[in-house]
Write an enzyme that holds these catalytic residues in place. Sequence first.
Site, short mmCIF file in Angstrom:
data_model
loop_
_atom_site.label_atom_id
_atom_site.label_comp_id
_atom_site.label_asym_id
_atom_site.label_seq_id
_atom_site.Cartn_x
_atom_site.Cartn_y
_atom_site.Cartn_z
N GLU A 143 0.14 5.62 5.95
CA GLU A 143 0.74 4.47 6.62
C GLU A 143 2.19 4.30 6.15
O GLU A 143 2.60 4.86 5.13
CB GLU A 143 -0.02 3.18 6.25
N TRP A 203 -5.47 -11.91 5.89
CA TRP A 203 -4.87 -11.02 6.89
C TRP A 203 -5.32 -11.43 8.30
O TRP A 203 -6.47 -11.77 8.54
CB TRP A 203 -5.27 -9.57 6.62
N MET A 241 0.92 -12.63 3.50
CA MET A 241 1.95 -11.59 3.71
C MET A 241 1.39 -10.24 3.28
O MET A 241 0.77 -10.14 2.23
CB MET A 241 3.19 -11.92 2.88
N ASN A 242 1.63 -9.18 4.09
CA ASN A 242 1.49 -7.81 3.54
C ASN A 242 2.80 -7.07 3.74
O ASN A 242 3.86 -7.64 3.37
CB ASN A 242 0.23 -7.08 4.00
N ASP A 243 2.82 -5.87 4.24
CA ASP A 243 3.98 -4.96 4.17
C ASP A 243 5.36 -5.59 4.43
O ASP A 243 5.52 -6.35 5.39
CB ASP A 243 3.86 -3.87 5.23
N GLN A 291 4.95 -8.51 7.26
CA GLN A 291 3.70 -8.77 7.96
C GLN A 291 3.20 -10.15 7.54
O GLN A 291 2.97 -10.41 6.35
CB GLN A 291 2.66 -7.71 7.58
N SER A 308 3.60 -3.15 11.36
CA SER A 308 4.79 -2.78 10.59
C SER A 308 5.78 -1.90 11.34
O SER A 308 5.40 -1.20 12.29
CB SER A 308 4.36 -2.06 9.31
N ARG A 316 1.00 4.52 13.92
CA ARG A 316 1.75 3.27 13.66
C ARG A 316 2.87 3.41 12.64
O ARG A 316 3.10 4.41 12.03
CB ARG A 316 0.78 2.19 13.22
#
Length: 583
Positions: free
Chosen positions: A325, A180, A152-154, A172, A213, A273
């Site tokens: 970001e 990732w 998992m990220n954001d 994410q 995201s 993005r």
Amino acid sequence: MKHYLSKTFLIVVLTIFSLSATAAAKSFSLSHSGEFNTLLTLTPTERYLLLPVEDSAPEASVRVIIDGAQVATFTIRLAADNIDYVVPFDMQPYLGKQVIWDIHFPLYHFKIRPDRRKFVCWDFMVASDSYDRSNREAWRPAYHHSPQYGWMNDPNGMYYDALNGVWHLYYQFNPYGSRWGNMHWGHSTSTDLIHWTAQPVAIAPDALGTIFSGSCVIDKRGDAGFGKNALVAFYTGADQSQKQSMAYSVDGGMTFNTYSGNPVLCDTTPDFRDPKVIWNSKRGCWTMVLACQQEIRFYSSQDLKTWRYDSRFGEGYGNHSGVWECPDLFELKVEGTNQNKWVLLCNINPGGPFGGSATQYFVGDFDGTTFTCLDDKKEQKWLDYGKDHYATVSWHNAPEGRVVALGWMSNWQYANELPTKQFRSQNTIARDLSLYVDDKGEYRVAVRPSKETMAAKGAKTNTLSAASIVEIEMPAAKKNAVITLSNDRGEKVTMTYNFKKRTFTMDRTKSGKTAFSKQFAAATVVPLFKAKDTYRLTLFIDHCSVEAFDGEGAWAMTNLVFPNEPYNHISVTNGTCQIFEIK
Ligand code: FRU
């Protein structure tokens, strides 16, 4: 060839086999085709194909083919020698159909591991109607959100469903491994921001790319034509280029349909993005806030589908050592006044105050078209002064008009190397934001644990455990005040108030496992922005993290720690300390 199966993995395999009598039967055929490809053919009758993964193996790419057409594609680190964990591939849409998996092991993979016929994954790949959902890792947080398995990220698209009292958190997600890649929007829900229920994937990659995201809004009036109160998600479709797309949900965010007119916004900028869409009450339209390299752009729309460029912000302001970001824009009240100001969040990587990723913000005014910054151009303001707080954005439609934010508790410097396997990464606790004026007259964002999180505070106890809340009070003194969390192996986290320099420091250099990345062992420091006679501090400790909050919200500091045993002692020089269990 030797197969090294970890003890945990054997338990998993045994569980899987006992769960499904048919699982042990080979339900697929394999043919190794040419130098680099393996074809796996099956006609699924069970819901999942369980895929053995070796975290350090090189990536192979899979094309899922039905009737000669590609229906999905993803990458995976199939286990060659060792099985670290197993991930489920959902075969529900393909039940009863003949499916070919064309697995491509690229040249660099071939060079490292030439004999793919002998990979351990083929022996342990099984079909099953269930998969192991148990929580096996010692560092799995007790009250922070983490994915059931995988990477998992954001945090993405967070929105509060006021009718049902449900907090939705998308994120994410890589369902095929704990590193990732293959970005999907994963999904979890909670009624208290403490206990989370894993939900099926919300948005999966399509022909326009993987799903980066973004955000969600409730389209009350049905401006987009998907019906009144449809939930509309905005995300970046990422492949060779990055473009903004949308999807909508008419079942409260459980399932999404992608919009047939995607993408809705393109540009020549390579980093383009993370759309954050908000209702713009000044102009009666929708505004999209977008990160484009090192600036933020603002677009507006009446129907959520056609976007017009309005303005940009960033040149010359704040930190520009990395890519901007995951932006966010919201209005906050200045505490103790009748004034409101606007805050533009702009996560940056690298460029954080202690290396790598961090959440930068700007305070100013937004007239509906343009953001005007009130900060000095050189000023750098951070929403959190630890190393592990990134991609922070706020919930749409949070109750009582509050701005409730949450961040990814990691740092791109070492996120892929963290010493967990079954899952990788967790989120911070939810935080309520407002504004205050510091001793120098600067506007700063006040950060406090959300009241829902405070409700997790259970009975008072004398012993520190792996999941505790601690409240400390200490009078400002001439000498430094030191708070130490430690275990019987001598591993410790040391926090110091230096009243002379007016700083608070958290040192994790001796906190336990640190060697997995040179950039992990560190001390982080924050100025005490508001002088006080007595300082109050709240610590949220949860298996592999320490989040420190100034009692009046003047600052927050979030750091991961990986002690080999939980810290079970706390010492506080010159102050009082109360420990609470988690309810
Ligand atoms: C931030 C980020 C975003 C992007 C996403 C991809 O951590 O790089 O800008 O959308 O991660 O996973």
